[in-house]
Enzyme design. Structure first.
Site, PDB file in Angstrom:
ATOM      1  N   THR A   1     -15.807  -5.807  10.129  1.00  0.00           N
ATOM      2  CA  THR A   1     -14.733  -6.021   9.163  1.00  0.00           C
ATOM      3  C   THR A   1     -15.208  -5.631   7.774  1.00  0.00           C
ATOM      4  OG1 THR A   1     -13.056  -7.606   8.439  1.00  0.00           O
ATOM      5  CG2 THR A   1     -15.244  -8.502   8.878  1.00  0.00           C
TER       6      THR A   1
ATOM      7  N   LYS B   1     -16.219  -0.955   7.834  1.00  0.00           N
ATOM      8  CA  LYS B   1     -15.554  -0.199   8.913  1.00  0.00           C
ATOM      9  C   LYS B   1     -15.855   1.300   8.875  1.00  0.00           C
ATOM     10  CE  LYS B   1     -11.786  -3.455   9.739  1.00  0.00           C
ATOM     11  NZ  LYS B   1     -10.347  -3.671   9.862  1.00  0.00           N
TER      12      LYS B   1
ATOM     13  N   ASP C   1      -7.632  -1.783  15.681  1.00  0.00           N
ATOM     14  CA  ASP C   1      -6.605  -2.211  14.713  1.00  0.00           C
ATOM     15  C   ASP C   1      -5.300  -1.438  14.957  1.00  0.00           C
ATOM     16  OD1 ASP C   1      -8.071  -4.093  13.233  1.00  0.00           O
ATOM     17  OD2 ASP C   1      -8.937  -2.547  11.943  1.00  0.00           O
TER      18      ASP C   1
HETATM   19  P1  NAP Z   1      -8.223  -2.131   1.307  1.00  0.00           P
HETATM   20  O1  NAP Z   1      -8.737  -0.908   1.986  1.00  0.00           O
HETATM   21  O2  NAP Z   1      -9.049  -2.789   0.258  1.00  0.00           O
HETATM   22  O3  NAP Z   1      -6.778  -1.747   0.657  1.00  0.00           O
HETATM   23  C1  NAP Z   1      -6.105  -2.654  -0.159  1.00  0.00           C
HETATM   24  C2  NAP Z   1      -4.696  -2.152  -0.444  1.00  0.00           C
HETATM   25  O4  NAP Z   1      -3.986  -3.178  -1.132  1.00  0.00           O
HETATM   26  C3  NAP Z   1      -4.641  -0.907  -1.324  1.00  0.00           C
HETATM   27  O5  NAP Z   1      -3.555  -0.102  -0.917  1.00  0.00           O
HETATM   28  C4  NAP Z   1      -4.381  -1.507  -2.709  1.00  0.00           C
HETATM   29  O6  NAP Z   1      -3.715  -0.632  -3.597  1.00  0.00           O
HETATM   30  C5  NAP Z   1      -3.458  -2.644  -2.346  1.00  0.00           C
HETATM   31  N1  NAP Z   1      -3.429  -3.704  -3.355  1.00  0.00           N
HETATM   32  C6  NAP Z   1      -4.421  -4.588  -3.631  1.00  0.00           C
HETATM   33  N2  NAP Z   1      -4.031  -5.432  -4.624  1.00  0.00           N
HETATM   34  C7  NAP Z   1      -2.761  -5.065  -4.960  1.00  0.00           C
HETATM   35  C8  NAP Z   1      -1.816  -5.547  -5.908  1.00  0.00           C
HETATM   36  N3  NAP Z   1      -2.097  -6.584  -6.697  1.00  0.00           N
HETATM   37  N4  NAP Z   1      -0.605  -4.948  -5.975  1.00  0.00           N
HETATM   38  C9  NAP Z   1      -0.304  -3.903  -5.162  1.00  0.00           C
HETATM   39  N5  NAP Z   1      -1.163  -3.394  -4.248  1.00  0.00           N
HETATM   40  C10 NAP Z   1      -2.372  -3.970  -4.146  1.00  0.00           C
HETATM   41  O7  NAP Z   1      -7.876  -3.270   2.353  1.00  0.00           O
HETATM   42  P2  NAP Z   1      -7.509  -3.142   3.911  1.00  0.00           P
HETATM   43  O8  NAP Z   1      -8.748  -3.174   4.706  1.00  0.00           O
HETATM   44  O9  NAP Z   1      -6.557  -2.014   4.100  1.00  0.00           O
HETATM   45  O10 NAP Z   1      -6.775  -4.552   4.147  1.00  0.00           O
HETATM   46  C11 NAP Z   1      -5.531  -4.844   3.538  1.00  0.00           C
HETATM   47  C12 NAP Z   1      -5.074  -6.238   3.988  1.00  0.00           C
HETATM   48  O11 NAP Z   1      -4.853  -6.243   5.398  1.00  0.00           O
HETATM   49  C13 NAP Z   1      -6.101  -7.346   3.713  1.00  0.00           C
HETATM   50  O12 NAP Z   1      -5.400  -8.512   3.319  1.00  0.00           O
HETATM   51  C14 NAP Z   1      -6.753  -7.550   5.067  1.00  0.00           C
HETATM   52  O13 NAP Z   1      -7.272  -8.867   5.216  1.00  0.00           O
HETATM   53  C15 NAP Z   1      -5.580  -7.298   5.989  1.00  0.00           C
HETATM   54  N6  NAP Z   1      -5.968  -6.871   7.336  1.00  0.00           N
HETATM   55  C16 NAP Z   1      -5.476  -7.576   8.381  1.00  0.00           C
HETATM   56  C17 NAP Z   1      -5.766  -7.175   9.674  1.00  0.00           C
HETATM   57  C18 NAP Z   1      -5.195  -7.953  10.817  1.00  0.00           C
HETATM   58  O14 NAP Z   1      -5.664  -7.798  11.947  1.00  0.00           O
HETATM   59  N7  NAP Z   1      -4.191  -8.781  10.585  1.00  0.00           N
HETATM   60  C19 NAP Z   1      -6.579  -6.057   9.909  1.00  0.00           C
HETATM   61  C20 NAP Z   1      -7.063  -5.362   8.815  1.00  0.00           C
HETATM   62  C21 NAP Z   1      -6.747  -5.769   7.521  1.00  0.00           C
HETATM   63  P3  NAP Z   1      -4.540   0.325  -4.603  1.00  0.00           P
HETATM   64  O15 NAP Z   1      -4.912   1.536  -3.798  1.00  0.00           O
HETATM   65  O16 NAP Z   1      -3.554   0.617  -5.677  1.00  0.00           O
HETATM   66  O17 NAP Z   1      -5.742  -0.459  -5.067  1.00  0.00           O
END
Ligand code: NAP
Length: 273
Positions: free
Chosen positions: A62, A66, A103
């Site tokens: 995680t 990744k 995922d």
């Molecule tokens: P990541 O690579 O860090 O990407 C974060 C994303 O959120 C980016 O698009 C970012 O936009 C956006 N963002 C962050 N803060 C924001 C704000 N205040 N307003 C608008 N956009 C915002 O993270 P990730 O790995 O893709 O994970 C994203 C979420 O999914 C996390 O909460 C994670 O825990 C969850 N997740 C869940 C699962 C599951 O199995 N349920 C699996 C994977 C991830 P910018 O590009 O503009 O910064």
């Protein structure tokens, strides 16, 4: 002892140990154990081969490992390569490290409906958005559009994976939130602010028949609360987490995962009688 685990930094919050250990117990696999593996990025490269040598059969991966996990693997599935990230490593007895991304199929499984022919709007352009876009296109979505706060990232992702970047979320059959918005806010106080951060107006939620939110937290997110109120069918982050976990479990053990047990454990609910 057959060992499994989840590599992350931080990883204290992970629901995966509870989920996988509940599945192992349900299947009577008493010689197996799944544990947290807190490993900082600088130590990942030496830790992964050491885990293999210490008798681990596989690990989930995680944040923030990744992409690096994919680079450390000897072989990778099409999904992991094309998404550019792995959430599951499997250690074979000959020492080979295989990378998979569950995922992507986990999201499709959790949706519980065919997305073939659907229009999908993905919010976000990080790692999970890449997996979601790849999965939706692979599952036959007619059109996948991507909105992100930083629009250049949405454009780059869309171009790489064959989706369409948009300046504002569009009407679609399915909305998938892949941003971290909703993770750490009190829903009642900030519902409108949460939606605004996603580029959405409250009255726009009714335009989606299905709404999935990858964010997992106890209690609903602002997005899911609004979607439920608007009559959409919703899928929460813990359902998606349990679905990807079930696929990893099957890869490592060859056993059919007890999906309901895993979801209840992910939700920290007591086991069924
Ligand atoms: P990541 O690579 O860090 O990407 C974060 C994303 O959120 C980016 O698009 C970012 O936009 C956006 N963002 C962050 N803060 C924001 C704000 N205040 N307003 C608008 N956009 C915002 O993270 P990730 O790995 O893709 O994970 C994203 C979420 O999914 C996390 O909460 C994670 O825990 C969850 N997740 C869940 C699962 C599951 O199995 N349920 C699996 C994977 C991830 P910018 O590009 O503009 O910064």
């Amino acid at each position: 002892m057959s060992r499994l685990g989840v590599l992350g930094w931080p990883v204290a919050h992970s629901r995966s140990p509870a989920m996988h250990n509940a599945a192992l117990a349900e299947l009577g696999m008493s010689g197996w154990h799944y544990q947290r593996l807190p490993v900082p990025p600088a130590l990942l490269g030496e830790t992964v081969p050491a885990l293999r040598n210490a008798g681990f059969l596989g690990v989930n991966v995680t944040i923030p490992h990744k992409e690096a996990a994919l680079r450390l693997a000897d072989v990778a599935s099409d999904a992991a390569r094309q998404i550019g990230a792995a959430n599951t490593l499997t250690f074979a007895s000959d020492g080979t490290i295989s990378a998979e991304n569950t995922d992507a199929p986990g999201l499709i499984a959790a949706l519980g409906v065919s997305v073939a022919g659907m229009r999908a709007q993905v919010l976000g352009a990080g790692g999970s958005a890449r997996a979601a876009v790849w999965a939706l296109i692979g599952a036959g979505a007619a059109e996948v559009s991507v909105w992100n706060r930083t629009s250049e990232r949405a454009k780059a992702l869309a171009e790489q994976l064959g989706a369409r970047a948009v300046e504002a979320p569009e009407r679609a059959d399915l909305l998938v939130n892949c941003t971290s918005v909703g993770l750490d806010v009190e829903r009642s106080a900030t519902e409108q602010r949460g939606l605004n951060q996603l580029g959405l107006r409250g009255d726009q939620i009714g335009e989606y028949s299905y709404v999935a939110d990858l964010v997992y937290r106890s209690g609903s997110t602002a997005l899911l609360a609004a979607a439920t109120a608007a009559g959409a069918r919703t899928v929460d982050g813990l359902e998606i987490l349990a679905a990807q976990g079930a696929l990893s479990f099957e890869l490592w053990t060859g056993r059919e995962p007890p999906a309901g047990v895993m979801l209840r454990a992910a939700r920290a609910e007591p086991a069924a009688a």
